[in-house]
Design an enzyme around this catalytic site. Structure first.
Site, short mmCIF file in Angstrom:
data_model
loop_
_atom_site.label_atom_id
_atom_site.label_comp_id
_atom_site.label_asym_id
_atom_site.label_seq_id
_atom_site.Cartn_x
_atom_site.Cartn_y
_atom_site.Cartn_z
N THR A 199 13.89 53.55 16.04
CA THR A 199 12.46 53.26 15.96
C THR A 199 12.04 52.14 16.89
OG1 THR A 199 12.45 53.96 13.64
CG2 THR A 199 10.61 52.62 14.36
N ASP A 207 18.24 59.63 17.47
CA ASP A 207 17.98 59.19 16.11
C ASP A 207 19.30 58.71 15.54
OD1 ASP A 207 17.82 59.54 13.11
OD2 ASP A 207 15.77 60.07 13.63
N SER A 208 19.28 57.61 14.81
CA SER A 208 20.56 57.07 14.35
C SER A 208 21.25 57.99 13.34
CB SER A 208 20.38 55.67 13.74
OG SER A 208 19.71 55.72 12.50
N SER A 209 20.54 58.97 12.81
CA SER A 209 21.19 59.98 11.96
C SER A 209 22.22 60.78 12.73
CB SER A 209 20.14 60.94 11.38
OG SER A 209 19.20 60.25 10.60
N ASP A 224 19.03 53.33 10.10
CA ASP A 224 19.65 54.14 9.04
C ASP A 224 21.17 54.06 9.03
OD1 ASP A 224 17.20 54.90 8.10
OD2 ASP A 224 17.23 56.90 8.98
N THR A 279 33.69 50.38 -5.37
CA THR A 279 32.65 50.52 -6.38
C THR A 279 31.38 51.11 -5.78
OG1 THR A 279 31.28 49.37 -8.01
CG2 THR A 279 31.87 48.13 -6.03
N GLN A 280 30.71 51.93 -6.58
CA GLN A 280 29.42 52.47 -6.15
C GLN A 280 28.28 51.53 -6.50
OE1 GLN A 280 28.00 55.71 -9.32
NE2 GLN A 280 30.05 56.16 -8.55
N CYS A 281 28.59 50.40 -7.13
CA CYS A 281 27.58 49.38 -7.39
C CYS A 281 27.15 48.74 -6.07
CB CYS A 281 28.11 48.30 -8.33
SG CYS A 281 28.52 48.92 -9.98
#
EC number: 3.5.1.1
Length: 338
Positions: free
Chosen positions: A14, A58-60, A91, A276-278
């Site tokens: 962007t 695009d960074s994707s 991203d 961890t997904q936290c």
């Protein structure tokens, strides 16, 4: 005072967009005319040069090949410049910063990634401040030595260690956090550096290892997941390592079929890393009964690694090391402050 030389490496995102006055569509602008968009750059005590990796992406669409291209630009220009600023879409910025930190071990100069939430041609853009301050940080020295000597992300007044950072907002200017580590600097009226948080290499020189093995999978545990759905993920012929995003401090459901699938995969030579997904905190494998079994079957604790750091680190290790025991060991020690 002698001017520092800073190389801007433009990948896309962007920050490099301006609005077409006729159509209103966003399009990439020519970074050779960067000073036209940001005249304030002429007042920075730094000599700037801009290079592009080719067509802006695009960074994707970011991938290990482009990480190698960015790292190679730094290596090729390492002796000629005092610092580097990578202009990148937000991203996947944390993935790129993490990957570069492993690939560019031994650096004693700053590699600062930055971008923006709004295009640089927009009146309210955050891109100007992000870019100007990133350049200032990349150019900053004390007694002819770079203040920052690692890969970092600068976004909305904060400088973070690259491999400790995650994007947490698609809308806020404060798009990133460093959930388990201190900020390296805070930019206000002055740039206040937190020197106690800096990483300084012990290596005698730049040690560039560029290979990345993309045969890596990511599995996020959720209540009621079907083991059969994920069976192909644990096929050692296709996947060499699996990053497991578990609950809390490293817990997974007490599922015998799941444990047997992991045990068989590891016995074939596969590597499983538990994180961890936290959004913050650390895995403490074995603290609870439901994670004790993971210890017993050979799952590696990823400690407080971010998902971005865990994925890129195991890609890096698989690409540059062949001994599984050595890879397991290196996954559990800090290479570059991750």
């Amino acid at each position: 005072m002698k001017q520092s030389k800073v190389l801007l490496i433009y990948t896309g995102g962007t920050i490099g967009m301006i609005e077409d006055p006729e159509t209103g569509a966003l399009m990439a602008f020519d970074f050779d005319h960067l000073s036209d968009q940001i005249p304030e750059l002429s007042r920075i005590n730094a000599e700037l040069k801009v290079v592009s990796l080719g067509e802006p992406i695009d960074s994707s669409d970011m991938n290990p090949k482009i990480w190698q291209d960015i790292a190679q630009k730094v290596v090729d220009n390492y002796e000629s410049f005092d610092g580097f600023v990578v202009l990148h879409g937000s991203d996947t910025m944390a993935f790129t910063a993490s990957a570069l930190s492993f690939m560019l071990q031994g650096i004693r100069k700053p590699v600062i990634l930055t971008g923006s939430q709004l295009p640089i041609g927009t009146i309210r853009t955050d891109g100007k401040e992000n870019l100007i301050t990133s350049i200032e940080i990349a150019a900053s020295k004390i007694e002819d030595e770079s203040i920052i000597q690692e890969v970092a992300i600068y976004f909305e007044y904060s400088l973070y260690r690259g491999n400790r950072t995650s994007k947490v907002s698609a809308h806020a200017f404060e798009a990133f956090i460093s959930p388990n580590y201190l900020d390296l600097a805070l930019a206000g009226v002055d740039i206040r550096y937190n020197t106690a948080a800096f990483f300084k290499t012990n290596l005698p020189e730049l040690d560039y290892k560029y290979k990345m093995d993309d045969r890596v999978a990511l599995m996020k545990i959720f209540p009621g997941f079907s083991t059969s759905v994920y069976k192909s993920m644990f096929d050692f012929q296709l996947v060499k390592a699996v990053v497991l995003e578990s609950f809390g401090a490293g817990n997974v459901p007490s599922n015998t079929t799941f444990f047997e699938m992991i045990k068989s995969y590891i016995s074939e030579g596969g590597i499983v890393i538990n994180i961890t997904q936290c959004s913050s905190g650390s895995v403490s494998q074995g603290k609870y009964a439901n994670s004790t079994m993971l210890n017993q079957i050979g799952v590696i604790s990823g400690g407080d690694l971010t998902t971005e750091a865990a994925i890129t680190k195991i890609m890096f290790l698989l690409g540059n090391y062949s001994d599984t025991n050595e890879i397991n060991r290196l996954m559990q020690v800090s290479l570059v402050g991750e």
